[in-house]
Design a protein around this motif. Structure first.
Motif, short mmCIF file in Angstrom:
data_model
loop_
_atom_site.label_atom_id
_atom_site.label_comp_id
_atom_site.label_asym_id
_atom_site.label_seq_id
_atom_site.Cartn_x
_atom_site.Cartn_y
_atom_site.Cartn_z
N ALA A 156 2.05 -1.31 -8.49
CA ALA A 156 2.74 -0.29 -7.70
C ALA A 156 4.18 -0.10 -8.17
O ALA A 156 4.68 1.03 -8.24
CB ALA A 156 2.69 -0.66 -6.23
N SER A 166 2.07 1.83 -3.39
CA SER A 166 1.01 2.38 -4.23
C SER A 166 0.84 3.87 -3.97
O SER A 166 0.58 4.65 -4.90
CB SER A 166 -0.30 1.64 -3.99
N VAL A 167 0.95 4.29 -2.72
CA VAL A 167 0.89 5.71 -2.38
C VAL A 167 1.97 6.48 -3.13
O VAL A 167 1.72 7.54 -3.72
CB VAL A 167 1.03 5.94 -0.86
N ASP A 206 -6.89 12.48 -1.14
CA ASP A 206 -6.76 11.28 -1.96
C ASP A 206 -8.02 10.42 -1.87
O ASP A 206 -8.79 10.52 -0.92
CB ASP A 206 -5.57 10.45 -1.49
N LEU A 244 -7.20 2.28 -9.54
CA LEU A 244 -6.81 3.69 -9.49
C LEU A 244 -5.52 3.93 -10.27
O LEU A 244 -5.40 4.92 -10.99
CB LEU A 244 -6.64 4.10 -8.03
N GLY A 258 0.81 -1.21 0.00
CA GLY A 258 0.00 0.00 0.00
C GLY A 258 0.84 1.25 0.00
O GLY A 258 0.53 2.24 -0.69
N ARG A 260 -9.02 -1.86 -5.49
CA ARG A 260 -9.35 -0.45 -5.80
C ARG A 260 -8.09 0.35 -6.11
O ARG A 260 -8.09 1.23 -6.97
CB ARG A 260 -10.09 0.18 -4.62
N ARG A 261 -7.00 0.04 -5.44
CA ARG A 261 -5.75 0.75 -5.72
C ARG A 261 -5.21 0.35 -7.09
O ARG A 261 -4.66 1.19 -7.82
CB ARG A 261 -4.73 0.49 -4.61
N CYS A 262 -5.37 -0.92 -7.44
CA CYS A 262 -4.96 -1.34 -8.79
C CYS A 262 -5.76 -0.58 -9.85
O CYS A 262 -5.19 -0.10 -10.84
CB CYS A 262 -5.16 -2.85 -8.96
N GLU A 285 -1.20 -6.22 -7.13
CA GLU A 285 -0.99 -4.82 -6.71
C GLU A 285 0.49 -4.47 -6.72
O GLU A 285 0.88 -3.36 -7.10
CB GLU A 285 -1.57 -4.56 -5.32
N SER A 300 -9.06 4.57 -0.92
CA SER A 300 -8.19 3.40 -0.92
C SER A 300 -6.76 3.75 -0.54
O SER A 300 -5.98 2.87 -0.16
CB SER A 300 -8.20 2.70 -2.28
N LEU A 301 -6.41 5.05 -0.61
CA LEU A 301 -5.11 5.51 -0.14
C LEU A 301 -5.18 6.07 1.27
O LEU A 301 -4.53 5.58 2.18
CB LEU A 301 -4.54 6.58 -1.09
#
Length: 519
Positions: free
Chosen positions: A444, A227-228, A279, A358, A224, A354-356, A440, A282-283
């Motif tokens: 990322a 990803s941020v 953001d 995004l 995560g 959701r991050r994927c 992910e 999800s972040l």
């Protein structure tokens, strides 16, 4: 062998149990435990000779509890129960799970309330020490009256029946005993019942789930954070001050980890004064979402450790004149938290998906689908389909098995926990989470590439480098399942977390907290 654990005497933690299974710690029965075991064994002999009716010693089982058994047949009764209750079906459970069942059963019986013979426990320890593991089918337990079917299969080898793994080969248990010049045991009164009454099937799956979910939670924060960085998200939502205002343990822990992971990042500091107000969830809600799953993990860990050190037999033998037929075998205390943990694990996949998505949208300075030549190349379009499929599969596995109960044993056992199913489903969800996290990680790492030459922090950079050693930057379309499987291997063999831990230690960065350990 680094240490010794005293069955029935010492406090057994999840970590120690796993260490015994891995051969890092040796479990023994010391003099104090041996005295307690022998005393309980002698009390059962008194019951038999006095011909006082006590369930499972000189009576039939379940709805046959009113059927008296003669003193001469009390031993045959115990071997019969192992054979008649061995009704499991399906694939064999993992060998480590079966070994954990052996370990936890010894610890429960060694406390001296079950009437087991000392020689019987020593034979079970022999199987543990020699890594000769009984073959146990995965299906057939309703999680009350004990995990009867799987425990029966687990202990058939004591009487020379069933099958075992030795050096990875499936062999008839009787042949293995002959090979090692051992005779099958003749079980005494109550012994068969003592062996199969209990929650050790549910418990073994819970022990391993605590370890696996802990690793998944740790990876969720690390990936995560990557990803941020890839999305140039803000670290301010991880400020400890806002989490002090809503001080859930898991939330504070995740926020501290994320803040620490991002502190000092060139990528993060490069956009401090940007015009993005906030953001997507999800972040910035990772502390709340990952943290809620950590709270569920803490609850599962606490209850699993209580069960680890409990007596789950029936009847419980205090002495020949004081036996209690109760319900310590009922799996409900673990079934409910296992179902809760299943939902908590699934949520890690939901937010990762959701991050994927995004990262594939082409926002925040990233190219659409994380490829510079979208159109001719599909780029990272379809891996998110896989996360979506796995997320939905996990949702279907989130129905709580403990919400159901099918009466058994002609109504004598009229409420059961189904906790065995809860334990197995949780592992299926974690299996899927490991693939979602691999995907992910693919996204990322690719997103971070587009932030160069800016650098992140030492731990995140070490992880990015580790990924790039396995999976190169994506220029053109290729078979992405190969990349996913490579990253899945990185995740499941422990090297991803080991890389993070090594980088943290090297740079004097603290990412852990004692409360979130397994020892």
């Amino acid at each position: 062998m680094n240490s010794v654990f005293n069955y029935g005497i010492d406090h057994l933690s999840i970590g120690i149990c796993l260490d015994i299974a891995a051969g890092k710690t040796k479990g023994i029965i010391n003099a104090d435990a041996d005295n307690a075991i022998r005393a309980s064994w002698r009390e059962v002999e008194k019951i038999v000779h006095a011909q006082k009716p006590v369930y499972g010693i000189n009576t039939g089982f379940g709805p046959l509890c009113d059927t008296r058994i003669s003193e001469a047949d009390t031993s045959l009764l115990q071997s019969n129960i192992l054979k008649s209750h061995s009704v499991g079906v399906g694939s064999a459970i993992p060998q480590e799970i079966a070994k954990l069942m052996l370990i936890t059963k010894v610890h429960a019986l060694a406390q001296g309330y079950s009437g087991i013979a000392p020689d019987t426990l020593q034979r079970v320890i022999w199987y543990i020490d020699h890594d000769i593991i009984p073959i146990v089918p995965e299906k057939g337990s309703v999680g009350a009256s004990g995990d009867l079917a799987p425990l029966s299969h687990l202990f058939l080898p004591l009487i020379g029946l069933g099958y075992v793994y030795e050096d990875g080969t499936k062999l008839p248990a009787g042949d293995v005993l002959k090979k090692h010049n051992l005779q099958p045991l003749v079980l005494g009164p109550k012994e068969g019942l003592a062996l199969i009454n209990g929650t050790q099937f549910i418990l073994a799956f819970a022990i391993k789930a605590v370890q696996r979910l802990d690793e998944a939670l740790n990876r969720a924060d690390l990936i995560g954070a990557m990803s941020v960085e890839g999305l140039m998200g803000s670290a301010r939502p991880f400020d400890a001050r806002i989490h002090a205002l809503r001080p859930f343990k898991g939330t504070k822990h995740v926020a501290d980890r994320l803040f620490t992971l991002l502190n000092g990042s060139e990528i993060n500091s490069s956009h401090i004064n940007c015009d993005r107000v906030q953001d997507p969830y999800s972040l910035r809600c990772m502390p709340q979402v990952h943290g809620a799953s950590r709270n569920a993990w803490l609850h599962l860990k606490e209850l699993t450790e209580i069960e680890l050190n409990s007596v789950t037999d029936n009847p419980v033998i205090f002495n020949a004149d004081d036996t209690i037929s109760g319900g310590n075998f009922h799996g409900q205390p673990l079934a409910l938290p296992l179902d809760y943990a299943t939902v908590a694990a699934a949520e890690l996949g939901n937010i990762a998906d959701r991050r994927c998505y995004l990262m594939s949208e082409g926002r925040y300075g990233l190219p659409k689908l994380l490829t510079l030549d979208a159109g001719l190349n599909s780029g990272l379009m379809i891996p998110q389909y896989t996360t979506a499929a796995l997320v939905t599969e996990n949702k279907t596995l989130c129905f709580p098995a403990s919400a159901d109960s099918v009466p058994t044993s002609l109504g004598q056992e009229d409420h059961v926990s189904m906790g065995s199913i809860s334990g197995r489903k949780l592992h299926q969800v974690i299996d899927n989470i490991e693939y979602i996290q691999a995907i992910e990680l693919l996204y990322a790492s690719q997103a971070m590439d587009f932030r160069r030459p800016l650098q992140s922090t030492p731990v995140i950079e070490a992880l990015h480098e580790k990924v790039r050693q396995q999976v190169p930057h994506i220029q053109d379309d290729r078979i992405f399942s190969d990349d996913i499987n490579s990253l899945h291997q990185l995740i499941t063999d422990g090297s991803f977390l080991a890389t993070a831990n090594d980088a943290a230690i090297k740079n004097n960065i603290n990412l852990s907290h004692d409360e979130f350990g397994i020892y």
